[in-house]
Enzyme design. Structure first.
Site, PDB file in Angstrom:
ATOM      1  N   ASN A  19       0.948  -1.187  -0.065  1.00  0.00           N
ATOM      2  CA  ASN A  19      -0.006   0.118  -0.020  1.00  0.00           C
ATOM      3  C   ASN A  19       0.891   1.210   0.132  1.00  0.00           C
ATOM      4  O   ASN A  19       1.898   1.437   0.551  1.00  0.00           O
ATOM      5  CB  ASN A  19      -0.943   0.125   1.175  1.00  0.00           C
ATOM      6  CG  ASN A  19      -0.288  -0.185   2.460  1.00  0.00           C
ATOM      7  OD1 ASN A  19       0.804  -0.817   2.475  1.00  0.00           O
ATOM      8  ND2 ASN A  19      -1.017   0.337   3.591  1.00  0.00           N
ATOM      9  N   ILE A  20       0.455   2.208  -0.669  1.00  0.00           N
ATOM     10  CA  ILE A  20       1.204   3.512  -1.016  1.00  0.00           C
ATOM     11  C   ILE A  20       0.283   4.739  -0.408  1.00  0.00           C
ATOM     12  O   ILE A  20      -0.791   4.979  -1.297  1.00  0.00           O
ATOM     13  CB  ILE A  20       1.726   3.803  -2.179  1.00  0.00           C
ATOM     14  CG1 ILE A  20       2.609   2.347  -2.568  1.00  0.00           C
ATOM     15  CG2 ILE A  20       2.570   4.934  -2.388  1.00  0.00           C
ATOM     16  CD1 ILE A  20       3.129   2.442  -3.969  1.00  0.00           C
ATOM     17  N   GLU A  21       0.456   5.293   0.500  1.00  0.00           N
ATOM     18  CA  GLU A  21      -0.347   6.159   1.132  1.00  0.00           C
ATOM     19  C   GLU A  21      -0.030   7.812   0.597  1.00  0.00           C
ATOM     20  O   GLU A  21       1.046   7.787   0.089  1.00  0.00           O
ATOM     21  CB  GLU A  21      -0.755   6.269   2.721  1.00  0.00           C
ATOM     22  CG  GLU A  21      -1.355   4.887   3.388  1.00  0.00           C
ATOM     23  CD  GLU A  21      -1.660   4.830   4.437  1.00  0.00           C
ATOM     24  OE1 GLU A  21      -1.064   5.821   5.365  1.00  0.00           O
ATOM     25  OE2 GLU A  21      -2.244   3.950   5.077  1.00  0.00           O
ATOM     26  N   CYS A  81      -4.018   0.608  -2.678  1.00  0.00           N
ATOM     27  CA  CYS A  81      -3.920  -0.617  -1.830  1.00  0.00           C
ATOM     28  C   CYS A  81      -3.014  -1.693  -2.584  1.00  0.00           C
ATOM     29  O   CYS A  81      -2.623  -1.598  -3.708  1.00  0.00           O
ATOM     30  CB  CYS A  81      -5.262  -1.448  -1.802  1.00  0.00           C
ATOM     31  SG  CYS A  81      -6.675  -0.465  -1.028  1.00  0.00           S
ATOM     32  N   GLU A  97      -2.988  -4.760  -3.228  1.00  0.00           N
ATOM     33  CA  GLU A  97      -3.357  -5.743  -4.230  1.00  0.00           C
ATOM     34  C   GLU A  97      -3.347  -4.982  -5.455  1.00  0.00           C
ATOM     35  O   GLU A  97      -3.314  -5.621  -6.584  1.00  0.00           O
ATOM     36  CB  GLU A  97      -4.655  -6.101  -3.755  1.00  0.00           C
ATOM     37  CG  GLU A  97      -4.761  -6.720  -2.323  1.00  0.00           C
ATOM     38  CD  GLU A  97      -5.127  -5.967  -1.286  1.00  0.00           C
ATOM     39  OE1 GLU A  97      -4.764  -4.871  -1.154  1.00  0.00           O
ATOM     40  OE2 GLU A  97      -5.979  -6.581  -0.392  1.00  0.00           O
ATOM     41  N   CYS A 101     -10.104  -5.106   0.155  1.00  0.00           N
ATOM     42  CA  CYS A 101     -11.347  -4.436   0.088  1.00  0.00           C
ATOM     43  C   CYS A 101     -12.120  -4.625  -0.900  1.00  0.00           C
ATOM     44  O   CYS A 101     -11.608  -5.169  -1.918  1.00  0.00           O
ATOM     45  CB  CYS A 101     -10.799  -2.619   0.275  1.00  0.00           C
ATOM     46  SG  CYS A 101     -10.156  -2.161  -1.348  1.00  0.00           S
ATOM     47  N   CYS A 137     -10.622  -3.601  -4.474  1.00  0.00           N
ATOM     48  CA  CYS A 137      -9.679  -4.591  -4.594  1.00  0.00           C
ATOM     49  C   CYS A 137     -10.274  -5.898  -5.466  1.00  0.00           C
ATOM     50  O   CYS A 137      -9.771  -6.552  -6.350  1.00  0.00           O
ATOM     51  CB  CYS A 137      -8.583  -4.635  -3.946  1.00  0.00           C
ATOM     52  SG  CYS A 137      -7.317  -3.449  -3.610  1.00  0.00           S
TER      53      CYS A 137
HETATM   54  N1  THU Z   1      -5.333  -1.428   2.215  1.00  0.00           N
HETATM   55  C1  THU Z   1      -4.693  -2.306   1.515  1.00  0.00           C
HETATM   56  O1  THU Z   1      -3.690  -2.136   0.937  1.00  0.00           O
HETATM   57  N2  THU Z   1      -5.424  -3.131   0.818  1.00  0.00           N
HETATM   58  C2  THU Z   1      -6.752  -3.601   1.122  1.00  0.00           C
HETATM   59  O2  THU Z   1      -7.367  -4.430   0.731  1.00  0.00           O
HETATM   60  C3  THU Z   1      -7.302  -2.689   2.296  1.00  0.00           C
HETATM   61  C4  THU Z   1      -6.759  -1.520   2.813  1.00  0.00           C
HETATM   62  C5  THU Z   1      -4.603  -0.390   2.842  1.00  0.00           C
HETATM   63  C6  THU Z   1      -4.789   1.223   2.463  1.00  0.00           C
HETATM   64  C7  THU Z   1      -4.492   1.920   3.640  1.00  0.00           C
HETATM   65  O3  THU Z   1      -3.051   2.349   3.333  1.00  0.00           O
HETATM   66  C8  THU Z   1      -4.497   1.001   4.676  1.00  0.00           C
HETATM   67  O4  THU Z   1      -4.423  -0.375   4.263  1.00  0.00           O
HETATM   68  C9  THU Z   1      -5.286   1.269   5.691  1.00  0.00           C
HETATM   69  O5  THU Z   1      -6.664   1.359   4.937  1.00  0.00           O
END
Ligand code: THU
Length: 130
Positions: free
Chosen positions: A42-44, A53, A55, A90, A93
């Site tokens: 994940n890259i915020e 996300c 995935e 999620c 994804c």
């Molecule tokens: N996140 C994912 O990388 N994959 C998911 O399927 C659910 C959420 C990440 C997004 C965010 O950076 C962190 O989890 C919290 O929501």
């Protein structure tokens, strides 16, 4: 490539997560029929909705490299990268995966000890299709 190796790749990928806002680290490893594996984390972003996300990073890297046939994906996540409970993809994804992956594709949710195994269809019945 067996399921435990794919699990390890997802855990390795999680280490690169950029998650300064949530502190929740996620990693994904997507196994293609070609035998290649594409990983993602994940890259915020300070503008939260820009976040992607793990995935989708893995899936889109694979698709951009020309891959179209997929066999399995392993997903792992946890607060500060600690594996606690299984991290399920999620809804966005799931739908992104449904565009490219077979309904019976294995989705491995990494646990402390091993993994829980689902199919994509079990996680997203009646996905949207055109
Ligand atoms: N996140 C994912 O990388 N994959 C998911 O399927 C659910 C959420 C990440 C997004 C965010 O950076 C962190 O989890 C919290 O929501």
């Amino acid at each position: 490539m067996n399921a435990l190796e794919l699990r390890e790749k997802a855990i390795e990928a999680m280490r690169a997560a950029y998650a300064p806002y949530s502190g929740f680290f996620v990693g994904a490893a997507l196994l293609c029929k070609s035998g290649r594996i594409y990983t993602g984390c994940n890259i915020e972003n300070a503008s939260y909705s820009v976040t992607v996300c793990a995935e989708r990073v893995a899936l889109f890297s694979a698709v951009a490299a020309g891959e179209r046939d997929f066999e399995a994906i392993a997903v792992v996540g946890g607060k500060n990268g600690e594996i606690d409970s299984p991290c399920a993809p999620c809804g966005v994804c799931r739908q992104a995966l449904a565009e490219f992956c077979p309904k019976d594709m294995k989705v491995l949710l990494v646990t402390k000890e091993g993994y829980e195994e689902y199919t994509l269809e079990a996680l997203l019945p009646k996905s949207f299709e055109l």
